[in-house]
Scaffold this active site. Sequence first.
Site, PDB file in Angstrom:
ATOM      1  N   ASP A 296       0.836  -1.203   0.000  1.00 55.49           N
ATOM      2  CA  ASP A 296       0.000   0.000   0.000  1.00 55.49           C
ATOM      3  C   ASP A 296       0.874   1.257   0.000  1.00 55.49           C
ATOM      4  O   ASP A 296       0.584   2.223  -0.713  1.00 55.49           O
ATOM      5  CB  ASP A 296      -0.910  -0.022   1.234  1.00 55.49           C
ATOM      6  CG  ASP A 296      -1.988   1.051   1.182  1.00 55.49           C
ATOM      7  OD1 ASP A 296      -2.510   1.299   0.080  1.00 55.49           O
ATOM      8  OD2 ASP A 296      -2.300   1.639   2.221  1.00 55.49           O
ATOM      9  N   ASP A 343     -26.580  13.397 -18.015  1.00 56.80           N
ATOM     10  CA  ASP A 343     -27.276  12.255 -18.598  1.00 56.80           C
ATOM     11  C   ASP A 343     -28.246  12.790 -19.651  1.00 56.80           C
ATOM     12  O   ASP A 343     -28.463  14.001 -19.758  1.00 56.80           O
ATOM     13  CB  ASP A 343     -28.027  11.467 -17.517  1.00 56.80           C
ATOM     14  CG  ASP A 343     -28.247  10.015 -17.932  1.00 56.80           C
ATOM     15  OD1 ASP A 343     -27.499   9.133 -17.460  1.00 56.80           O
ATOM     16  OD2 ASP A 343     -29.159   9.754 -18.746  1.00 56.80           O
ATOM     17  N   LYS A 407     -20.502   3.714 -26.192  1.00 54.67           N
ATOM     18  CA  LYS A 407     -19.397   4.428 -25.536  1.00 54.67           C
ATOM     19  C   LYS A 407     -18.616   5.265 -26.549  1.00 54.67           C
ATOM     20  O   LYS A 407     -18.277   6.422 -26.281  1.00 54.67           O
ATOM     21  CB  LYS A 407     -18.476   3.436 -24.821  1.00 54.67           C
ATOM     22  CG  LYS A 407     -19.021   2.928 -23.491  1.00 54.67           C
ATOM     23  CD  LYS A 407     -17.989   2.094 -22.746  1.00 54.67           C
ATOM     24  CE  LYS A 407     -18.523   1.576 -21.429  1.00 54.67           C
ATOM     25  NZ  LYS A 407     -18.690   2.612 -20.400  1.00 54.67           N
ATOM     26  N   SER A 429     -15.359  -1.765 -17.943  1.00 55.79           N
ATOM     27  CA  SER A 429     -14.782  -2.893 -17.209  1.00 55.79           C
ATOM     28  C   SER A 429     -14.174  -3.934 -18.143  1.00 55.79           C
ATOM     29  O   SER A 429     -13.395  -4.768 -17.708  1.00 55.79           O
ATOM     30  CB  SER A 429     -15.849  -3.547 -16.323  1.00 55.79           C
ATOM     31  OG  SER A 429     -16.979  -3.896 -17.099  1.00 55.79           O
ATOM     32  N   HIS A 450     -11.330   2.643 -14.313  1.00 57.22           N
ATOM     33  CA  HIS A 450     -12.294   1.599 -13.970  1.00 57.22           C
ATOM     34  C   HIS A 450     -12.556   1.581 -12.464  1.00 57.22           C
ATOM     35  O   HIS A 450     -11.708   1.169 -11.680  1.00 57.22           O
ATOM     36  CB  HIS A 450     -11.763   0.235 -14.447  1.00 57.22           C
ATOM     37  CG  HIS A 450     -12.660  -0.907 -14.098  1.00 57.22           C
ATOM     38  ND1 HIS A 450     -12.187  -2.186 -13.888  1.00 57.22           N
ATOM     39  CD2 HIS A 450     -14.005  -0.974 -13.915  1.00 57.22           C
ATOM     40  CE1 HIS A 450     -13.196  -2.976 -13.592  1.00 57.22           C
ATOM     41  NE2 HIS A 450     -14.306  -2.264 -13.609  1.00 57.22           N
ATOM     42  N   ASN A 500     -10.436  -8.035 -13.971  1.00 52.01           N
ATOM     43  CA  ASN A 500     -11.389  -8.950 -14.605  1.00 52.01           C
ATOM     44  C   ASN A 500     -10.685 -10.053 -15.382  1.00 52.01           C
ATOM     45  O   ASN A 500     -11.194 -11.172 -15.488  1.00 52.01           O
ATOM     46  CB  ASN A 500     -12.343  -8.179 -15.518  1.00 52.01           C
ATOM     47  CG  ASN A 500     -13.475  -7.536 -14.738  1.00 52.01           C
ATOM     48  OD1 ASN A 500     -13.883  -8.045 -13.700  1.00 52.01           O
ATOM     49  ND2 ASN A 500     -13.969  -6.411 -15.211  1.00 52.01           N
TER      50      ASN A 500
END
Length: 716
Positions: A296, A343, A407, A429, A450, A500
């Site tokens: 960390d 939006d 996108k 993602s 992400h 992922n």
Amino acid sequence: MIYQSPTIQVELLEDNIARLCFNAAGSVNKLDRETIDSLNAALDAIKQDTNIQGLVLTSGKGAFIVGADITEFLGLFAQEESVLLPWIAEANVVFNKIEDLPFPTISAINGFALGGGFETVLATDFRIADTTAKLGLPETKLGLIPGFGGTVRLPRLIGADNALEWITTGKDHKPEAALKVGAIDAVVAPENLEASAIAMLKEALSEKLDWQARRAKKQAPLNLPKLEAMMSFATAKGMVFKVAGKHYPAPMTAISVIEQAARSERADALMVEHQAFIKLAKTDVAQALIGIFLNDQLVKGKAKKAGKLAKNVDSAAVLGAGIMGGGIAYQSASKGTPIVMKDIAQPALDLGLGEASKLLAAQIKRGRSTPEKMAKVLNNITATLDYAPVKDVDVVVEAVVEHPKVKSMVLAEVEQNVSDDAIITSNTSTISINLLAKSLKKPERFCGMHFFNPVHKMPLVEVIRGENSSEETIASVVAYASKMGKTPIVVNDCPGFFVNRVLFPYFAGFSGLLADGADFAAIDKVMEKQFGWPMGPAYLLDVVGIDTGHHAQAVMAEGFPDRMGKDGKDAIDIMFDSERFGQKNNKGFYAYSVDRRGKPKKDLDPTSYELLGAEFGDLKAFESDEIIARTMIPMIIETVRCLEEGIIATPAEADMGLVFGLGFPPFRGGVFRYIDTMGVANFVALADKYAHLGGLYQVTDAMRELAANNGSYYQA
């Protein structure tokens, strides 16, 4: 000057009071070996000066002492117990010297006095703190217990129950809370700290305060009747085990140590602490948790360095509201960066603002915020249906639906509506950053950002470098993520990026077990209770959303067909085809209902077993070791591939990504710490046992070479 070293200075003040000032060359004071040696020499010099009648400990830094130097721990703890026990005993002689001085002593505490820093002040007769102080013993968070007398002195000072709470939780405490339980004697304004400490010391010298009785109490057995002691320790063990569980032995050890030493005087009580500390220091859990702390620090150090190359991010925008957009807006606004939430639909904006309001209201309910602060944060969020408020922002986070065409269209559109030097990011993602960059005129000012869901809880942000992303772009996004209170890791573009990409081989291992007849609930139980994941793979898929998992799995199969391509239907396909999407529609591997607190409650569902049984046949029992091996080997090998291919820069960043992004069990330290603990050669041998299951189980040549050379991923 009575004594001077690079870390400590001692001088005589008026009225024969000596001041020992911790003042290391760096930005903070740490209790490293050099400082402990200097403290020892300083105390010898103080004892030899017969003029001294009292001692005040102070700090020349903004914090008193932040704790031990943890960078020394792993190398030190690699030594044999026969070496470590004399080391810790000798270090404790120094703190005993403070406690045994022939005159009263006081600590003037500013800022952090944690771990060894707090144990230092426990050795003095009195403690006075300013309003900036934070005090505590966080050692259990590193898999240890206090090793410089904390388990001995604190219970005798504030009582067993309070000390057990302080030590087992590892939390730090504000000065008001410390004063309430008796850990300190007064709280004063910072500008009055030293003068107030000296005034209190003079009261002790004039016998208005009985410093000798104070000292005797700390060195005597714990004043606790036998029956009360039995009840206190039994209650503490039950409560702490419920929280810590079997994988984190330090909190339970702390209780045992305090209990065992309760009837002993200082010397014997300290020996109980020493022996327990050394045993914990040699455990894999301590090595893993210390490793996470050091990793960390490395990641934070990289982020700090990036800040020097970064452009200032004083305002931001998120495109796409809803739950994710609202979460990103909340995180940015609550950490001080105003954000525009755009939006195309008012209901989505309402949902996003509602999400931010809900999170802020929860903070107020827990006493962590106020209505005034909530209003200030909400004022930092501007909801809009058009681009006008977006035109001057420094960073844009695109968070629309996970579809390449949508996108790409939104990214091209926003580029037309922001300044030339604005940075644009995508919260994708799975979709390639290089692919999305093709829709932009300035791909050098674009990268991935992400976030993990839920945004306010998950500490990780993957910053994805595309082939055209500039260093300033990456540095600026890393700096912005840090400003948001997140832990950013930089990864290079590939299908699934890092987190992922390594998660889906784990799901593939899970699916393979189900295809061979394993029970998904039994797998979850093993992976949660034995391996230590917060959720097993079936439960995790339900929470993520099986439709989301199904889509991401297809992306991974296309990106890595040799290893992640599928021959036929797997369990995820079966659930998806049956429209069992998980918690979002109350049916996945498990069935879901709402409990009395409004939280999802999972139950076994016969329909899931019928669907899987129709495809894979009757259930079969599998040993726990095989379940762990078949799910974890693919994840581990894929993680190693990411390091070898340069997708992730270091084992430290990979392990932080897994712990903070996926909930990899902290007591195992991450994949690379796990392999090192097991031994690379042992892992290769285990993987070879399952190599017939396919490419996901086949180790790389570099792993074999490392195993042959008896190497490791971390250097001690």
